[in-house]
Design a protein around this motif. Sequence first.
Motif, PDB file in Angstrom:
ATOM      1  N   GLY A  10       0.774  -1.227   0.000  1.00  0.00           N
ATOM      2  CA  GLY A  10       0.000   0.000   0.000  1.00  0.00           C
ATOM      3  C   GLY A  10       0.806   1.279   0.000  1.00  0.00           C
ATOM      4  O   GLY A  10       0.260   2.367  -0.069  1.00  0.00           O
ATOM      5  N   SER A  11       2.166   1.198   0.070  1.00  0.00           N
ATOM      6  CA  SER A  11       2.993   2.394   0.088  1.00  0.00           C
ATOM      7  C   SER A  11       3.821   2.469  -1.182  1.00  0.00           C
ATOM      8  O   SER A  11       4.289   1.450  -1.673  1.00  0.00           O
ATOM      9  CB  SER A  11       3.947   2.362   1.306  1.00  0.00           C
ATOM     10  OG  SER A  11       3.208   2.315   2.496  1.00  0.00           O
ATOM     11  N   PRO A  12       4.009   3.695  -1.724  1.00  0.00           N
ATOM     12  CA  PRO A  12       4.787   3.814  -2.956  1.00  0.00           C
ATOM     13  C   PRO A  12       6.252   3.468  -2.733  1.00  0.00           C
ATOM     14  O   PRO A  12       6.842   3.831  -1.717  1.00  0.00           O
ATOM     15  CB  PRO A  12       4.614   5.293  -3.337  1.00  0.00           C
ATOM     16  CG  PRO A  12       4.284   5.981  -2.054  1.00  0.00           C
ATOM     17  CD  PRO A  12       3.519   4.988  -1.243  1.00  0.00           C
ATOM     18  N   ARG A  13       6.836   2.738  -3.684  1.00  0.00           N
ATOM     19  CA  ARG A  13       8.249   2.445  -3.627  1.00  0.00           C
ATOM     20  C   ARG A  13       9.020   3.636  -4.187  1.00  0.00           C
ATOM     21  O   ARG A  13       8.558   4.320  -5.087  1.00  0.00           O
ATOM     22  CB  ARG A  13       8.564   1.198  -4.455  1.00  0.00           C
ATOM     23  CG  ARG A  13       8.006  -0.072  -3.868  1.00  0.00           C
ATOM     24  CD  ARG A  13       8.040  -1.194  -4.882  1.00  0.00           C
ATOM     25  NE  ARG A  13       9.400  -1.516  -5.284  1.00  0.00           N
ATOM     26  CZ  ARG A  13       9.679  -2.388  -6.242  1.00  0.00           C
ATOM     27  NH1 ARG A  13       8.702  -2.978  -6.907  1.00  0.00           N
ATOM     28  NH2 ARG A  13      10.919  -2.663  -6.556  1.00  0.00           N
ATOM     29  N   PRO A  14      10.234   3.903  -3.667  1.00  0.00           N
ATOM     30  CA  PRO A  14      11.031   5.007  -4.207  1.00  0.00           C
ATOM     31  C   PRO A  14      11.456   4.690  -5.631  1.00  0.00           C
ATOM     32  O   PRO A  14      11.993   3.621  -5.897  1.00  0.00           O
ATOM     33  CB  PRO A  14      12.237   5.061  -3.258  1.00  0.00           C
ATOM     34  CG  PRO A  14      12.330   3.675  -2.685  1.00  0.00           C
ATOM     35  CD  PRO A  14      10.909   3.178  -2.581  1.00  0.00           C
ATOM     36  N   ARG A 112      18.738   3.561   1.607  1.00  0.00           N
ATOM     37  CA  ARG A 112      17.458   3.640   2.323  1.00  0.00           C
ATOM     38  C   ARG A 112      16.359   4.232   1.458  1.00  0.00           C
ATOM     39  O   ARG A 112      15.203   3.884   1.600  1.00  0.00           O
ATOM     40  CB  ARG A 112      17.611   4.467   3.597  1.00  0.00           C
ATOM     41  CG  ARG A 112      18.426   3.793   4.692  1.00  0.00           C
ATOM     42  CD  ARG A 112      18.445   4.644   5.947  1.00  0.00           C
ATOM     43  NE  ARG A 112      19.199   4.014   7.015  1.00  0.00           N
ATOM     44  CZ  ARG A 112      18.701   3.116   7.862  1.00  0.00           C
ATOM     45  NH1 ARG A 112      17.428   2.758   7.756  1.00  0.00           N
ATOM     46  NH2 ARG A 112      19.441   2.588   8.806  1.00  0.00           N
ATOM     47  N   GLY A 113      16.699   5.146   0.592  1.00  0.00           N
ATOM     48  CA  GLY A 113      15.686   5.784  -0.223  1.00  0.00           C
ATOM     49  C   GLY A 113      15.746   5.376  -1.677  1.00  0.00           C
ATOM     50  O   GLY A 113      15.292   6.119  -2.543  1.00  0.00           O
ATOM     51  N   ALA A 114      16.312   4.209  -1.959  1.00  0.00           N
ATOM     52  CA  ALA A 114      16.512   3.808  -3.349  1.00  0.00           C
ATOM     53  C   ALA A 114      15.684   2.578  -3.705  1.00  0.00           C
ATOM     54  O   ALA A 114      15.411   1.713  -2.867  1.00  0.00           O
ATOM     55  CB  ALA A 114      17.988   3.516  -3.607  1.00  0.00           C
ATOM     56  N   LEU A 115      15.285   2.535  -4.955  1.00  0.00           N
ATOM     57  CA  LEU A 115      14.655   1.342  -5.504  1.00  0.00           C
ATOM     58  C   LEU A 115      15.703   0.275  -5.777  1.00  0.00           C
ATOM     59  O   LEU A 115      15.460  -0.925  -5.612  1.00  0.00           O
ATOM     60  CB  LEU A 115      13.930   1.710  -6.806  1.00  0.00           C
ATOM     61  CG  LEU A 115      13.333   0.590  -7.654  1.00  0.00           C
ATOM     62  CD1 LEU A 115      12.196  -0.082  -6.905  1.00  0.00           C
ATOM     63  CD2 LEU A 115      12.843   1.146  -8.980  1.00  0.00           C
ATOM     64  N   PRO A 146      17.972  -3.673  -3.116  1.00  0.00           N
ATOM     65  CA  PRO A 146      18.796  -4.564  -3.928  1.00  0.00           C
ATOM     66  C   PRO A 146      20.026  -3.831  -4.464  1.00  0.00           C
ATOM     67  O   PRO A 146      19.959  -2.662  -4.852  1.00  0.00           O
ATOM     68  CB  PRO A 146      17.858  -4.976  -5.063  1.00  0.00           C
ATOM     69  CG  PRO A 146      16.486  -4.833  -4.481  1.00  0.00           C
ATOM     70  CD  PRO A 146      16.570  -3.642  -3.572  1.00  0.00           C
ATOM     71  N   LEU A 147      21.151  -4.527  -4.455  1.00  0.00           N
ATOM     72  CA  LEU A 147      22.404  -3.988  -4.978  1.00  0.00           C
ATOM     73  C   LEU A 147      22.861  -4.842  -6.155  1.00  0.00           C
ATOM     74  O   LEU A 147      22.936  -6.066  -6.039  1.00  0.00           O
ATOM     75  CB  LEU A 147      23.489  -3.988  -3.905  1.00  0.00           C
ATOM     76  CG  LEU A 147      24.912  -3.693  -4.396  1.00  0.00           C
ATOM     77  CD1 LEU A 147      25.047  -2.237  -4.813  1.00  0.00           C
ATOM     78  CD2 LEU A 147      25.951  -4.053  -3.329  1.00  0.00           C
ATOM     79  N   ILE A 148      23.168  -4.194  -7.281  1.00  0.00           N
ATOM     80  CA  ILE A 148      23.720  -4.900  -8.428  1.00  0.00           C
ATOM     81  C   ILE A 148      25.169  -4.481  -8.588  1.00  0.00           C
ATOM     82  O   ILE A 148      25.490  -3.289  -8.647  1.00  0.00           O
ATOM     83  CB  ILE A 148      22.932  -4.609  -9.714  1.00  0.00           C
ATOM     84  CG1 ILE A 148      21.516  -5.188  -9.591  1.00  0.00           C
ATOM     85  CG2 ILE A 148      23.636  -5.188 -10.932  1.00  0.00           C
ATOM     86  CD1 ILE A 148      20.656  -4.981 -10.823  1.00  0.00           C
TER      87      ILE A 148
END
Length: 302
Positions: A10-14, A112-115, A146-148
């Motif tokens: 229910g919350s938008p992803r960054p 913290r604030g990243a997709l 997630p980290l690539i």
Amino acid sequence: MKTPDTRVSGSPRPLRIVVGVDGSEPSLRAVEWAADEAVLRGASLRLVYASLWERYEGAALAEGLGKPSEEVMAEDVVATAERRARRRQPDLGITTDILPEEAEYCLIRESRGALLMVLGCRGRSGVTEALLGSVSVTVAGHAHCPLIVLRGSHDNQVRPGPAGRIVLGVGEKPADSAAVRFAAEEASLRGAGLEAVRAWRRPLHEPRAHPLIVGQPAHLQETEAAELVEEALATVPDGLRVRRRTVEGFARDALLAVSRDADLLVVGARRRQGHCGLQLGRVAHGVLHHAVCPVAVVPEPA
């Protein structure tokens, strides 16, 4: 192509993809790779350079600019990265920042604030990898998204390669796995297939086992591996090309083998009770250092 769902619980992803840049060619390839990924996901791109130059005493001023030479270099690094991103994706929203911090702490906070976060990695052996790889490993162990990590030998293309395949390393608790969701989403966005891999090992010995049933434990191990693969794929959307694979041997070796012709290898990292952040296991640590293709490390809920 249909835009992926960008909401969780229910919350938008960054909708921001962060790239750590350092002026090296691998980091610039990571910028281009992340720019393509941002377009696929309808996200913006954030380029971050972290340095402690402000703490250096007596820093020499760059001639004619009145700024410390380290500051001038940092500005050049982010400007070059931004130009590469804009050449790649002219209409992409891009922001840049120069932060007076250690790279590891800066990137962990940015996560913290990243997709999604993307890092390039130079080299595959020797002291160079040990030094530069330490940033990737530290961030992978504590990132909140997630980290690539792009290996230095891989190109900067997000589009599917000849194999057109995303490989997922199936963990011990695949139900409701963030790594499974991420791998399926990547495969869908790229129009690639998804291959789920689970390794199993034959027991070295079974005390007091009857000679006629001595092979049974190995069969049970393989069956359990196949069941975990099925559990992982239970929530994968219909229409996605899926392949199931169980491999006898060590998990790290199995994943490194399939990484040779994969577009992306996805593994999960689970939080451990009583520990701060994510703790990378041997499998995730091993593939980060030795996989041929880019590696995605996805934080799993406790």
